[in-house]
Design a protein around this motif. Structure first.
Motif, short mmCIF file in Angstrom:
data_model
loop_
_atom_site.label_atom_id
_atom_site.label_comp_id
_atom_site.label_asym_id
_atom_site.label_seq_id
_atom_site.Cartn_x
_atom_site.Cartn_y
_atom_site.Cartn_z
N GLU A 3 -35.97 19.41 28.70
CA GLU A 3 -37.17 19.51 29.82
C GLU A 3 -36.67 18.48 31.10
O GLU A 3 -36.38 17.41 30.73
CB GLU A 3 -38.73 19.49 29.05
CG GLU A 3 -39.51 19.57 30.14
CD GLU A 3 -40.92 18.91 29.76
OE1 GLU A 3 -41.71 18.70 30.36
OE2 GLU A 3 -40.93 19.30 28.53
N LEU A 4 -36.78 19.09 32.19
CA LEU A 4 -36.67 17.99 33.27
C LEU A 4 -37.86 17.32 33.53
O LEU A 4 -38.97 17.74 33.72
CB LEU A 4 -36.14 18.98 34.69
CG LEU A 4 -35.63 18.06 35.87
CD1 LEU A 4 -34.40 17.24 35.60
CD2 LEU A 4 -35.67 19.23 37.00
N ASN A 5 -37.67 15.96 33.62
CA ASN A 5 -38.77 15.14 33.91
C ASN A 5 -38.01 14.09 35.04
O ASN A 5 -36.90 14.15 35.32
CB ASN A 5 -39.37 14.38 32.48
CG ASN A 5 -38.00 13.47 32.00
OD1 ASN A 5 -37.12 13.27 32.46
ND2 ASN A 5 -38.25 13.22 30.52
N ARG A 6 -39.19 13.23 35.30
CA ARG A 6 -38.78 12.26 36.43
C ARG A 6 -37.61 11.21 35.98
O ARG A 6 -36.66 11.02 36.82
CB ARG A 6 -39.99 11.42 36.67
CG ARG A 6 -39.80 10.27 37.94
CD ARG A 6 -40.78 9.47 38.11
NE ARG A 6 -40.58 8.53 38.77
CZ ARG A 6 -41.00 8.25 40.21
NH1 ARG A 6 -41.53 9.24 40.66
NH2 ARG A 6 -40.70 7.31 40.82
N ARG A 7 -37.44 10.67 34.62
CA ARG A 7 -36.41 10.05 34.36
C ARG A 7 -35.07 10.61 34.38
O ARG A 7 -34.19 10.01 35.02
CB ARG A 7 -36.80 9.55 32.99
CG ARG A 7 -35.69 8.65 32.34
CD ARG A 7 -35.77 8.19 31.24
NE ARG A 7 -36.28 6.62 31.20
CZ ARG A 7 -36.94 6.03 30.29
NH1 ARG A 7 -37.19 6.66 29.13
NH2 ARG A 7 -37.14 4.83 30.54
N ARG A 8 -34.93 11.80 33.74
CA ARG A 8 -33.84 12.48 33.77
C ARG A 8 -33.30 12.91 35.19
O ARG A 8 -32.14 12.68 35.63
CB ARG A 8 -33.86 13.94 33.12
CG ARG A 8 -34.01 13.62 31.51
CD ARG A 8 -34.13 15.05 30.80
NE ARG A 8 -34.70 15.09 29.54
CZ ARG A 8 -33.66 14.58 28.72
NH1 ARG A 8 -32.41 14.50 28.69
NH2 ARG A 8 -34.46 14.50 27.29
#
Length: 136
Positions: A3-8
């Motif tokens: 899942e794409l999140n802010r950290r990635r």
């Protein structure tokens, strides 16, 4: 797929920016490199050899503050070979990479010199005694 999140997203952006910067620097260096090898006549900016500040011994707001270069023994690796004392008790100081100084008393307020760090500590202590810092 993860899942794409802010950290990635930030990690991916930083990696791309770093890769682009390396390619730009390499291309610029290759095109502007001199044909002969030269030796630098002065240290690189920000790398002044970390010369030790001048010693001091004064009374500030009724407290005796001292600073001097030290060599060998003790817990001094953060202080770049420099010791600071308030009323004879060592004030743990540390030199930052940018050349500023901090102390265990005023850790979040970097100053330009160990003398300024000692003065800031005296101001922060407001008359209280400085307790010895337990070195590991």
């Amino acid at each position: 797929m993860p899942e794409l999140n802010r950290r990635r997203a930030l990690t991916a952006a930083a990696a791309l920016a770093a890769a682009a910067g390396v390619q730009t620097v390499a291309a610029t260096s290759a095109s502007t490199a001199p044909s002969t090898t030269t030796t630098p006549s002065a240290p690189a900016a920000g790398h002044d050899g970390h010369h030790s500040p001048a010693p001091f011994d004064e009374v500030y707001h009724g407290r005796r503050i001292q600073g001097r270069p030290v060599s060998g023994g003790g817990h001094q690796h953060h202080g770049a070979g420099y010791a600071v004392f308030v009323d004879g008790v060592e004030l743990h100081v540390m030199r930052n990479a940018d050349g500023s100084w901090i102390s265990v008393v005023s850790h979040y307020d970097p100053v330009a010199t160990p003398r300024a760090a000692a003065r800031a500590a005296v101001d922060e202590l407001q008359g209280a005694a400085l307790l010895p810092f337990p070195a590991n």
